[in-house]
Design an enzyme around this catalytic site. Structure first.
Site, short mmCIF file in Angstrom:
data_model
loop_
_atom_site.label_atom_id
_atom_site.label_comp_id
_atom_site.label_asym_id
_atom_site.label_seq_id
_atom_site.Cartn_x
_atom_site.Cartn_y
_atom_site.Cartn_z
N ASP A 182 1.48 38.73 -10.23
CA ASP A 182 0.50 37.87 -9.59
C ASP A 182 -0.91 38.19 -10.04
OD1 ASP A 182 -0.31 35.83 -7.76
OD2 ASP A 182 -0.91 37.39 -6.35
N LYS A 207 6.07 38.98 -0.17
CA LYS A 207 4.69 38.89 -0.60
C LYS A 207 3.88 40.04 0.00
CE LYS A 207 3.08 34.61 -0.74
NZ LYS A 207 3.05 34.31 -2.18
N ARG A 218 0.81 -1.21 0.00
CA ARG A 218 0.00 0.00 0.00
C ARG A 218 0.85 1.26 0.00
NH1 ARG A 218 -3.97 0.27 -2.33
NH2 ARG A 218 -2.87 1.97 -3.32
N GLU A 236 6.51 39.94 -4.97
CA GLU A 236 5.21 39.68 -5.56
C GLU A 236 4.51 41.01 -5.82
OE1 GLU A 236 2.20 36.53 -4.02
OE2 GLU A 236 1.60 38.44 -3.14
N LYS A 284 3.27 24.82 -2.40
CA LYS A 284 1.97 24.22 -2.10
C LYS A 284 2.08 22.70 -2.23
CE LYS A 284 -0.75 28.24 -3.44
NZ LYS A 284 -1.79 28.80 -4.36
#
Length: 292
Positions: free
Chosen positions: A221, A170, A103, A200, A138
């Site tokens: 962005d 950011k 598995r 960003e 991510k």
């Protein structure tokens, strides 16, 4: 293939943890209760749908950690195109051991192949253009090394690995520091000269500020294509042009239009954050039991 990106010691530690999670304190009760001790089998791993294969080194290591006497023979290699019915690998040895690792090995092969398959589709969509396809942070917690590896197998490139290896300013950093200029100035005072600073931006005003402040990489962005083209032209015309990255809301349908604006990099979080696994299975082809 980028197998050298896999840290073997770290991989083995993760595999031991994952096996402990699955086997618990009592081990594989189902196999212990139904499979005679000493029974040997041949496990056939095969594809049940088309895709791009990734995860062979991981699957091999899973079975090696379970039982060093298992023989793992790859029939396909990472990066290969899979067709439904293809045999991917054969594992021979103790049946209980094969089933203990089944598995975990399949879970890794299925997800990593899903990432490689999606990445290949995006890479093919911008084929012939100079822009590179990149992933993001991510990723699934605890699986970053493997998921970024799968992106490379699929034909993409890796963005920063974590929070430690590049400065990415950011929107919240801009708000917290008092603006783009102040954020870049503050970062330059602390980081080594070998480290890059990316900013960003969401507007042309921010793009101009980032250029004037000396950003090494400027991310566009969620910009409209016309705005993105204008931003690219402005950055390219500056005295010290920065690398240009496009990000935000990139889909298979839009990535080529985005890449055609002239950006250097298109980053896609969905390469790792929203993936359909590839259906891969293991079936036993029995051999004669061995008495002990």
């Amino acid at each position: 293939m980028p197998e050298r990106l896999l840290n073997k010691r770290e991989l083995q530690e993760q595999i031991r943890y994952w096996l402990k999670e699955d086997l618990g304190p009592l081990g594989d009760i189902s196999s212990s209760a139904t499979i005679p001790q000493g029974h040997r089998s041949k496990g056939i791993i095969h594809a049940k749908q088309d895709g791009i294969l990734a995860g062979i080194p991981v699957a091999r290591e899973v079975f090696a950690v379970v039982n060093t006497e298992l023989q793992f023979t790859a029939q396909k290699h990472d990066g290969d195109v899979l067709k439904k019915g293809d045999i991917i690998a054969i594992i021979e040895g103790d049946t209980r051991s094969v089933l203990e690792g089944e598995r975990l090995a399949l879970n890794q092969l299925q997800r990593l192949s899903g990432i490689a398959t999606k990445t290949r589709a995006y890479a093919d969509a911008i084929e012939g253009l100079p822009a590179k396809l990149a992933d993001t942070r991510k990723t699934t917690p605890g699986h970053r090394m493997l998921e970024k590896y799968a992106v490379r197998v699929g034909g993409g490139s890796n963005h920063r690995y974590g929070l430690f290896d590049a400065v990415m300013i950011k929107d919240n950093h801009i708000k917290g520091s008092g603006g783009i200029r102040e954020a870049i100035r503050s970062a330059r005072e602390i980081i080594p000269h070998t480290m890059k600073i990316e900013v960003e931006t969401e507007t042309l005003v921010q793009v101009r500020e980032a250029v004037e402040a000396g950003a090494d990489i400027i991310m566009l962005d969620n910009m409209a294509l016309d705005t993105m083209r204008e931003a690219v032209a402005y950055i390219r015309s500056s005295a010290r042009p920065a690398l240009i990255e496009a990000s935000g809301g990139v889909s298979l349908e839009t990535i080529r239009n985005i890449a055609e604006t002239g950006v250097d990099i298109v980053s896609v979080g969905g390469l790792t954050s929203s993936v359909s696994t590839i259906d891969i299975s293991l079936d036993l082809n029995e051999k004669k039991a061995v008495s002990r």
